[in-house]
Every structure is written in C-alpha cells, then in structure tokens.
Design a protein around this motif. Sequence first.
Motif, PDB file in Angstrom:
ATOM      1  N   ALA A   1       0.824  -1.203   0.000  1.00 15.60           N
ATOM      2  CA  ALA A   1       0.000   0.000   0.000  1.00 15.60           C
ATOM      3  C   ALA A   1       0.862   1.259   0.000  1.00 15.60           C
ATOM      4  O   ALA A   1       1.953   1.288   0.563  1.00 15.60           O
ATOM      5  N   MET A   2       0.331   2.304  -0.637  1.00 21.67           N
ATOM      6  CA  MET A   2       1.058   3.566  -0.723  1.00 21.67           C
ATOM      7  C   MET A   2       0.953   4.334   0.598  1.00 21.67           C
ATOM      8  O   MET A   2      -0.044   4.232   1.305  1.00 21.67           O
ATOM      9  N   MET A   3       2.015   5.096   0.891  1.00 19.70           N
ATOM     10  CA  MET A   3       2.014   6.014   2.018  1.00 19.70           C
ATOM     11  C   MET A   3       3.143   7.010   1.817  1.00 19.70           C
ATOM     12  O   MET A   3       4.077   6.727   1.068  1.00 19.70           O
TER      13      MET A   3
ATOM     14  N   GLU B   1      -4.723   0.487  -4.015  1.00 17.34           N
ATOM     15  CA  GLU B   1      -3.902  -0.635  -4.483  1.00 17.34           C
ATOM     16  C   GLU B   1      -4.762  -1.704  -5.146  1.00 17.34           C
ATOM     17  O   GLU B   1      -4.372  -2.278  -6.168  1.00 17.34           O
TER      18      GLU B   1
ATOM     19  N   TRP C   1      -3.530   5.050   5.862  1.00 16.96           N
ATOM     20  CA  TRP C   1      -3.382   6.311   5.135  1.00 16.96           C
ATOM     21  C   TRP C   1      -4.489   6.393   4.094  1.00 16.96           C
ATOM     22  O   TRP C   1      -4.864   5.378   3.497  1.00 16.96           O
TER      23      TRP C   1
ATOM     24  N   PHE D   1      -3.305  10.161  -4.242  1.00 19.71           N
ATOM     25  CA  PHE D   1      -2.281   9.614  -3.360  1.00 19.71           C
ATOM     26  C   PHE D   1      -2.740   9.770  -1.911  1.00 19.71           C
ATOM     27  O   PHE D   1      -3.265  10.827  -1.531  1.00 19.71           O
ATOM     28  N   PRO D   2      -2.558   8.749  -1.070  1.00 18.01           N
ATOM     29  CA  PRO D   2      -2.991   8.830   0.329  1.00 18.01           C
ATOM     30  C   PRO D   2      -2.036   9.634   1.202  1.00 18.01           C
ATOM     31  O   PRO D   2      -1.030   9.126   1.672  1.00 18.01           O
TER      32      PRO D   2
ATOM     33  N   SER E   1      -8.893   4.649   1.165  1.00 21.54           N
ATOM     34  CA  SER E   1      -7.709   4.106   1.820  1.00 21.54           C
ATOM     35  C   SER E   1      -6.672   3.662   0.796  1.00 21.54           C
ATOM     36  O   SER E   1      -6.989   3.386  -0.366  1.00 21.54           O
ATOM     37  N   ALA E   2      -5.428   3.563   1.252  1.00 20.60           N
ATOM     38  CA  ALA E   2      -4.336   3.128   0.387  1.00 20.60           C
ATOM     39  C   ALA E   2      -4.568   1.702  -0.105  1.00 20.60           C
ATOM     40  O   ALA E   2      -4.209   1.366  -1.240  1.00 20.60           O
TER      41      ALA E   2
END
Length: 139
Positions: free
Chosen positions: A2-4, A49, A94, A70-71, A44-45
Amino acid sequence: MAMMPKRVKYRKSQKGRVKGKATRGNYVAFGDYGLQSLGSARISAQTIEAGRVVAAQAVRGQGKVYIRIFPHKSVTAIPAETRMGKGKGEVEYWAAIVKPGTVMFEVSGIGEDAARAALARIAYKMPVPCRFVTRRPTL
C-alpha cells in the motif's frame, strides 16, 4: 504494498471536512480515458492498491494506467473497549481525500470498449459512485 508518504511533518492529522467540488485534478490529463468521482470520500491506500491491481490485469501490458490520487492523510483509531482519555490513537491507515469531480484513475493505449471495461472493474472497488470520462479535445 500500500502507498504512504515517505516523510510527514506530523504523524497524526485532524479529521477535517470535505466541502465543495474538486477544482484541481478534475479533467483527464495523462491518459485517454478516466474514472471520475461523483461523491466525496476518504479512499484508503489498500483500496487504491486494489484498483491498481485490477487495472493492471485488465490492461494486460498493452496500455498504461495512471493513478491520480495519493494517500496523504493519516487516519487514527483507538483499540476497541478502551476507556476515555489517554490521547489520540495510533495511525491505522493512510487515505486520499476525494471530492466530487476528481479523476482518480486514467488509462491510455487501449480502445474505448476495453477502457470502459477496465474502469468499470476499478469503479466496483471504489467506495464512491464514479463515471467514465474521456479526454477533452484540445485546440
């Protein structure tokens, strides 16, 4: 994964309110077709995803997928059955703040029917109602 964000000035952020329509990121900029949000939400991230994975399967190497959100916002939570006090909880996940009109995903390099099918699969996973949009003609 997951992005953060790599770094943030403050770990915990306040909840805030999502008001109004998107004034930035509300048109197809990179691809030929896009998925536009019709409501406001915190995405949410993990959800972003999941949309990316579905889009990659649908495009299958012929086209390109652009993720336009983007989170940045941290969402905190306190464990269940915890007494009042003791401060704000730890960061749970995130999230990206999405307003109505925000283009969340874009695809290019594939036909309209394939793009419509790919973006419909992504829209099914999103917590907001979405619509299919195309790039505006430029002069």
